[in-house]
Design an enzyme around this catalytic site. Structure first.
Site, PDB file in Angstrom:
ATOM      1  N   LYS A 147       0.867  -1.184   0.000  1.00 47.15           N
ATOM      2  CA  LYS A 147       0.000   0.000   0.000  1.00 47.15           C
ATOM      3  C   LYS A 147       0.897   1.224   0.000  1.00 47.15           C
ATOM      4  CE  LYS A 147      -4.558   0.703   0.241  1.00 47.15           C
ATOM      5  NZ  LYS A 147      -5.588  -0.134  -0.413  1.00 47.15           N
TER       6      LYS A 147
ATOM      7  N   LEU B 295     -20.983   7.124   0.972  1.00 45.86           N
ATOM      8  CA  LEU B 295     -21.646   7.016  -0.325  1.00 45.86           C
ATOM      9  C   LEU B 295     -20.747   7.502  -1.456  1.00 45.86           C
ATOM     10  CD1 LEU B 295     -25.140   8.352   0.809  1.00 45.86           C
ATOM     11  CD2 LEU B 295     -24.486   5.951   0.443  1.00 45.86           C
ATOM     12  N   GLY B 296     -19.451   7.195  -1.323  1.00 46.67           N
ATOM     13  CA  GLY B 296     -18.529   7.480  -2.420  1.00 46.67           C
ATOM     14  C   GLY B 296     -18.809   6.538  -3.581  1.00 46.67           C
ATOM     15  N   HIS B 297     -17.825   6.320  -4.429  1.00 46.33           N
ATOM     16  CA  HIS B 297     -18.041   5.497  -5.616  1.00 46.33           C
ATOM     17  C   HIS B 297     -18.555   4.112  -5.252  1.00 46.33           C
ATOM     18  CE1 HIS B 297     -15.137   7.964  -8.375  1.00 46.33           C
ATOM     19  NE2 HIS B 297     -16.176   8.657  -7.960  1.00 46.33           N
ATOM     20  N   VAL B 298     -17.852   3.435  -4.338  1.00 46.66           N
ATOM     21  CA  VAL B 298     -18.257   2.078  -3.963  1.00 46.66           C
ATOM     22  C   VAL B 298     -19.609   2.099  -3.255  1.00 46.66           C
ATOM     23  CG1 VAL B 298     -17.683   0.053  -2.577  1.00 46.66           C
ATOM     24  CG2 VAL B 298     -15.884   1.246  -3.845  1.00 46.66           C
ATOM     25  N   GLY B 299     -19.775   2.999  -2.289  1.00 46.39           N
ATOM     26  CA  GLY B 299     -21.023   3.083  -1.542  1.00 46.39           C
ATOM     27  C   GLY B 299     -22.215   3.351  -2.434  1.00 46.39           C
ATOM     28  N   TYR B 300     -22.023   4.197  -3.434  1.00 44.72           N
ATOM     29  CA  TYR B 300     -23.125   4.510  -4.352  1.00 44.72           C
ATOM     30  C   TYR B 300     -23.515   3.291  -5.183  1.00 44.72           C
ATOM     31  CZ  TYR B 300     -25.618   6.420  -8.364  1.00 44.72           C
ATOM     32  OH  TYR B 300     -26.544   6.647  -9.341  1.00 44.72           O
TER      33      TYR B 300
END
Length: 358
Positions: free
Chosen positions: A80, A178-183
């Site tokens: 990482k 609710l970013g990209h993945v959350g959305y």
């Protein structure tokens, strides 16, 4: 912080501190384990409270990638990188080209990718300086939808384990982030008939999901107390801790965030409360599957099929936990460690000596 002692305790092979004066780049690249292959892991761009916080994050995230890649059955080790600074900056090209140069200096031991605070376009800048990058716009691109699909399958598997059916029709799911993945995950859950309770630091993201999916919005801290069937963390890590566990009013924790448990003992605390925990790095492996597809030449359809396998992987972790009487987070670690040890113990065979070309 005693750096060498911490690195030894966590099993890291290499930690690199990087600085580029011209661009202001300050980065840390952590390589945890390369037994299975080159260390693959995203680049996180975050305004850390301190340099020590950035180091700890890099160490924890890179170790998590080793386990994630192992459990997912990929021929990749874990690494990482983190960049310290304001990820809202518009001056990105030189910053990420500097990152690319430092990645390139490792000769392929570490392969970088998109993560929190970085974008596909940022990876295109990295690609100007090194070939050791995935998730660039001209290839696999944004892995968020594949990550979300894998988490969706993990949630279904958790429902099957807990209630005997993987149907999410009528289930209430509290989503944090609710970013990209959350959305994308919210869209899949909504399509499956789930009722959504949501929160995010960005009011615009909340409005979008409320408008499109008839979700109920709550304040940031209220998400922990929300009465729901499933809590789905999709923001930063460490949200399962001494303060939040007593507040949880759910039967399952399954989400996309990395390092959801602040400490291992918090996995024991969930177990004690009878809350089923889908280990984060098993549930969210869809993202690394997507970027791995770029290295192997898989199609998007092949990536989605591989992400579908997360369903069975999560169930196998639950079975091992039940059969051995250990918490699910320990069972996931055991699955990963068994695969790493098996590969490490393989006997290498070589052509007869001398190996002369005819």
């Amino acid at each position: 912080m005693h750096y060498f002692e911490t690195i030894a305790e966590m099993g890291h092979e290499q930690v690199v501190f990087c600085h580029d004066k011209a661009s202001g780049y300050r980065g840390i690249i952590a390589i945890h384990d390369t037994t299975l292959g080159p260390a693959l892991g995203g680049c996180r761009f975050w305004n850390y409270a301190s340099e020590e916080a950035a180091i700890v994050d890099a160490l924890r995230l890179s170790r998590g990638m080793t386990y994630k890649n192992a459990v997912a059955g990929l021929n990749l080790g874990g690494g990482k990188s983190v960049i310290i600074g304001d990820n809202k900056t518009t001056n990105r090209e030189m910053l990420f080209r500097a990152h690319g140069r430092f990645v390139d200096s490792l000769g392929g031991r570490y392969v970088t990718a998109e993560d929190v605070g970085t974008t596909v376009e940022d990876m295109d800048f990295v690609h100007m300086e090194t070939k050791h990058v995935t998730g660039i716009g001209s290839k696999s691109g944004d892995p968020s939808s594949v990550t979300a699909h894998g988490v969706f399958r993990a949630i279904q598997a958790s429902a099957c384990q807990k209630w005997g059916s993987d149907s999410l029709e009528g289930r209430t799911i509290a989503i944090q982030g609710l970013g990209h993945v959350g959305y994308y995950l919210a869209k899949e859950l909504h399509a499956a008939g789930a009722k959504l309770i949501v929160t995010d630091i960005d009011a615009g993201r909340i409005k979008r999901v409320v408008d499109e999916m008839s979700a109920t919005a709550v304040a940031l801290d209220e998400i922990y107390r929300a009465k729901a069937d499933i809590f789905t963390p999709c923001a930063l890590g460490g949200v399962i801790n001494d303060d939040t566990i007593p507040q949880l009013n759910v039967e399952i924790v399954a989400g996309a965030a990395n390092n959801q448990l602040l400490e291992d003992r918090h996995g024991d605390a969930l177990e004690a409360r009878g809350i089923l925990y889908a280990p984060d790095y098993v549930a969210n492996a869809g993202g690394v599957i997507n970027v791995y597809s770029e290295l192997t030449g898989w199609s998007r359809e092949r990536s989605l099929r591989k992400a579908d396998e997360i369903y069975q992987t999560v169930l196998s972790v639950f079975r091992l936990a039940k059969d051995t009487g250990i918490p699910t987070y320990k069972a996931a670690d055991r699955v990963a460690e068994q695969r790493i040890q098996a590969v490490r113990g393989m006997i290498k065979t070589w052509p007869q000596y001398p190996n002369k070309e005819s």
